[in-house]
Design a protein around this motif. Sequence first.
Motif, mmCIF file in Angstrom:
data_model
loop_
_atom_site.group_PDB
_atom_site.id
_atom_site.type_symbol
_atom_site.label_atom_id
_atom_site.label_comp_id
_atom_site.label_asym_id
_atom_site.label_seq_id
_atom_site.Cartn_x
_atom_site.Cartn_y
_atom_site.Cartn_z
ATOM 1 N N ALA A 65 0.027 -14.248 -5.958
ATOM 2 C CA ALA A 65 -1.054 -14.312 -4.996
ATOM 3 C C ALA A 65 -1.956 -13.212 -5.197
ATOM 4 O O ALA A 65 -1.746 -12.314 -6.009
ATOM 5 C CB ALA A 65 -0.174 -14.032 -3.738
ATOM 6 N N SER A 66 -3.072 -13.473 -4.648
ATOM 7 C CA SER A 66 -4.025 -12.568 -4.449
ATOM 8 C C SER A 66 -5.114 -12.586 -3.446
ATOM 9 O O SER A 66 -5.131 -13.789 -2.757
ATOM 10 C CB SER A 66 -4.995 -12.683 -5.874
ATOM 11 N N ALA A 67 -5.807 -11.469 -3.274
ATOM 12 C CA ALA A 67 -6.863 -11.582 -2.140
ATOM 13 C C ALA A 67 -7.752 -10.633 -2.507
ATOM 14 O O ALA A 67 -7.721 -9.577 -3.089
ATOM 15 C CB ALA A 67 -6.096 -11.115 -0.657
ATOM 16 N N ALA A 68 -9.138 -11.304 -2.137
ATOM 17 C CA ALA A 68 -10.499 -10.210 -2.090
ATOM 18 C C ALA A 68 -10.491 -9.676 -0.931
ATOM 19 O O ALA A 68 -10.792 -10.448 -0.108
ATOM 20 C CB ALA A 68 -11.422 -10.913 -3.048
ATOM 21 N N VAL A 69 -10.885 -8.203 -0.805
ATOM 22 C CA VAL A 69 -11.319 -7.817 0.359
ATOM 23 C C VAL A 69 -12.720 -6.889 0.405
ATOM 24 O O VAL A 69 -12.504 -6.058 -0.763
ATOM 25 C CB VAL A 69 -10.241 -6.582 0.877
ATOM 26 N N THR A 70 -13.560 -7.204 1.089
ATOM 27 C CA THR A 70 -14.782 -6.243 1.239
ATOM 28 C C THR A 70 -14.604 -5.031 1.912
ATOM 29 O O THR A 70 -14.242 -5.212 3.279
ATOM 30 C CB THR A 70 -15.949 -7.160 1.839
ATOM 31 N N LEU A 71 -14.663 -3.883 1.315
ATOM 32 C CA LEU A 71 -14.474 -2.691 2.060
ATOM 33 C C LEU A 71 -15.428 -2.345 3.082
ATOM 34 O O LEU A 71 -16.342 -2.324 2.879
ATOM 35 C CB LEU A 71 -14.207 -1.556 1.100
ATOM 36 N N PRO A 72 -14.930 -1.962 4.366
ATOM 37 C CA PRO A 72 -15.658 -1.775 5.602
ATOM 38 C C PRO A 72 -15.837 -0.176 5.320
ATOM 39 O O PRO A 72 -16.916 0.256 6.128
ATOM 40 C CB PRO A 72 -14.913 -2.022 6.749
ATOM 41 N N ALA A 73 -15.221 0.576 4.638
ATOM 42 C CA ALA A 73 -15.902 1.919 4.513
ATOM 43 C C ALA A 73 -15.254 2.419 2.862
ATOM 44 O O ALA A 73 -14.224 1.527 2.256
ATOM 45 C CB ALA A 73 -15.072 2.772 5.278
ATOM 46 N N THR A 74 -15.425 3.685 2.680
ATOM 47 C CA THR A 74 -14.808 4.026 1.287
ATOM 48 C C THR A 74 -13.476 4.276 1.066
ATOM 49 O O THR A 74 -12.978 4.649 2.241
ATOM 50 C CB THR A 74 -15.747 5.329 0.870
ATOM 51 N N LEU A 75 -12.939 3.873 0.018
ATOM 52 C CA LEU A 75 -11.482 4.047 -0.221
ATOM 53 C C LEU A 75 -11.112 5.311 -0.334
ATOM 54 O O LEU A 75 -11.066 5.980 -1.383
ATOM 55 C CB LEU A 75 -10.793 2.943 -1.009
ATOM 56 N N HIS A 76 -10.850 6.342 0.658
ATOM 57 C CA HIS A 76 -10.744 7.652 0.602
ATOM 58 C C HIS A 76 -9.264 7.994 0.652
ATOM 59 O O HIS A 76 -8.247 6.906 0.650
ATOM 60 C CB HIS A 76 -11.320 8.576 1.752
ATOM 61 N N PHE A 104 7.535 -3.037 -1.900
ATOM 62 C CA PHE A 104 7.795 -4.469 -2.556
ATOM 63 C C PHE A 104 8.540 -4.423 -3.833
ATOM 64 O O PHE A 104 8.036 -3.644 -4.791
ATOM 65 C CB PHE A 104 6.305 -5.111 -2.654
ATOM 66 N N ALA A 105 9.107 -5.500 -4.082
ATOM 67 C CA ALA A 105 9.494 -5.650 -5.637
ATOM 68 C C ALA A 105 8.739 -6.545 -6.592
ATOM 69 O O ALA A 105 8.930 -6.109 -7.831
ATOM 70 C CB ALA A 105 10.883 -6.605 -5.432
ATOM 71 N N SER A 106 7.835 -6.999 -6.083
ATOM 72 C CA SER A 106 6.856 -7.883 -6.927
ATOM 73 C C SER A 106 5.811 -6.596 -7.560
ATOM 74 O O SER A 106 5.781 -5.530 -7.294
ATOM 75 C CB SER A 106 5.692 -8.401 -6.162
ATOM 76 N N THR A 107 5.330 -7.044 -8.862
ATOM 77 C CA THR A 107 4.408 -6.166 -9.472
ATOM 78 C C THR A 107 3.035 -6.327 -9.003
ATOM 79 O O THR A 107 2.495 -7.351 -8.772
ATOM 80 C CB THR A 107 4.265 -6.786 -11.028
ATOM 81 N N ILE A 108 2.397 -5.345 -8.627
ATOM 82 C CA ILE A 108 1.166 -5.546 -7.975
ATOM 83 C C ILE A 108 -0.005 -4.801 -8.653
ATOM 84 O O ILE A 108 0.310 -3.695 -9.280
ATOM 85 C CB ILE A 108 1.259 -4.710 -6.622
ATOM 86 N N ARG A 109 -1.272 -5.043 -8.655
ATOM 87 C CA ARG A 109 -2.394 -4.503 -9.142
ATOM 88 C C ARG A 109 -3.448 -4.745 -8.213
ATOM 89 O O ARG A 109 -3.595 -5.567 -7.464
ATOM 90 C CB ARG A 109 -2.590 -5.213 -10.469
ATOM 91 N N VAL A 130 -12.389 -5.273 -3.574
ATOM 92 C CA VAL A 130 -11.145 -4.987 -4.038
ATOM 93 C C VAL A 130 -10.263 -6.219 -4.065
ATOM 94 O O VAL A 130 -10.158 -6.720 -3.038
ATOM 95 C CB VAL A 130 -10.657 -3.621 -3.212
ATOM 96 N N THR A 131 -9.848 -6.499 -5.126
ATOM 97 C CA THR A 131 -8.961 -7.610 -5.264
ATOM 98 C C THR A 131 -7.565 -7.077 -5.429
ATOM 99 O O THR A 131 -7.078 -6.185 -6.165
ATOM 100 C CB THR A 131 -9.205 -8.536 -6.348
ATOM 101 N N VAL A 132 -6.462 -7.718 -4.609
ATOM 102 C CA VAL A 132 -5.074 -7.281 -4.789
ATOM 103 C C VAL A 132 -4.395 -8.537 -5.476
ATOM 104 O O VAL A 132 -4.802 -9.782 -4.902
ATOM 105 C CB VAL A 132 -4.484 -7.138 -3.254
ATOM 106 N N HIS A 133 -3.654 -8.217 -6.471
ATOM 107 C CA HIS A 133 -2.733 -9.288 -6.990
ATOM 108 C C HIS A 133 -1.558 -8.930 -7.173
ATOM 109 O O HIS A 133 -1.067 -7.627 -7.240
ATOM 110 C CB HIS A 133 -3.095 -9.375 -8.678
ATOM 111 N N ALA A 134 -0.634 -9.760 -6.866
ATOM 112 C CA ALA A 134 0.894 -9.558 -7.061
ATOM 113 C C ALA A 134 1.603 -10.718 -7.708
ATOM 114 O O ALA A 134 1.301 -11.922 -7.601
ATOM 115 C CB ALA A 134 1.463 -9.288 -5.447
ATOM 116 N N GLU A 135 2.759 -10.529 -8.278
ATOM 117 C CA GLU A 135 3.464 -11.085 -8.886
ATOM 118 C C GLU A 135 5.015 -11.069 -8.797
ATOM 119 O O GLU A 135 5.373 -9.919 -8.951
ATOM 120 C CB GLU A 135 3.309 -11.468 -10.402
ATOM 121 N N GLY A 136 5.619 -11.823 -8.161
ATOM 122 C CA GLY A 136 7.132 -11.554 -7.660
ATOM 123 C C GLY A 136 7.501 -12.356 -6.501
ATOM 124 O O GLY A 136 6.927 -13.199 -5.939
#
Length: 236
Positions: free
Chosen positions: A155-166, A180-185, A212-218
């Motif tokens: 699975a994956s999802a792209a998110v537009t940041l509403p603020a800086t990732l601090h 989570f057990a899945s491999t995440i990037r 920012v895009t979140v990818h996960a496999e598992g």
Amino acid sequence: MNQSIGIVLVSHSAELASGLRDLLAQIGSDRVPVAVAGGTEDGGLGTSYDRIVAAIAEADRGAGVIVLPDLGSSVLTTLAVLEDHPRTDVLLVDAPFVEGAVAAAVTAAAGADLSAVAEAARQARGIMKVESFEPAAAPAAAADAAAEPEHPQGASAAVTLPATLHARPAGRLAQEAAKFASTIRIEYGGKSVNPTGVLAVMSLGATIGGTVTVHAEGQDADSAVKTLAAILAEVE
């Protein structure tokens, strides 16, 4: 694990140690016991044997303690304390003072054991703060260019940041990703990191308006992506 690993910050400066403790609380690790041994008994700069002994006792909740010194005599004084009071569950860790403490606190908050928390602090030494620019690689051979890139199923999802990732949301991401057990990037600006490392997340340098895009496999990839994407969407 019911009890969190404790963290002791040993510094020549009481203000430096206390400020770092405040930072750790702000990034969402306030449930991790953090004790400070900063400065001397008379309020000067230096390290105190007795303060280190007291800080270890304060941070100890039964699961173990890591001690992070800043430099010089803080290391030597801590070594003296541990030689006089040897314990297998109290570790002096060679790590960057600030980065190591942040990595250790977030890892401890996720419920990791003593060795994992210590290793997280050590690994902070390898996180780059500033990217070095290198010449672009030569074009790939035609056969390589024609080959389709491999994409893991999941699975994956792209998110537009509403603020800086601090630091604070990076800490939340790291804590949740570790569940989570899945491999995440997580990807941003051509970089990809494992979000279970808070400093790795912060090293992305993701800013307001960026994607920012979140990818996960598992087996729990969908849940992982939804959870982390929700955190990113709420950054403020």
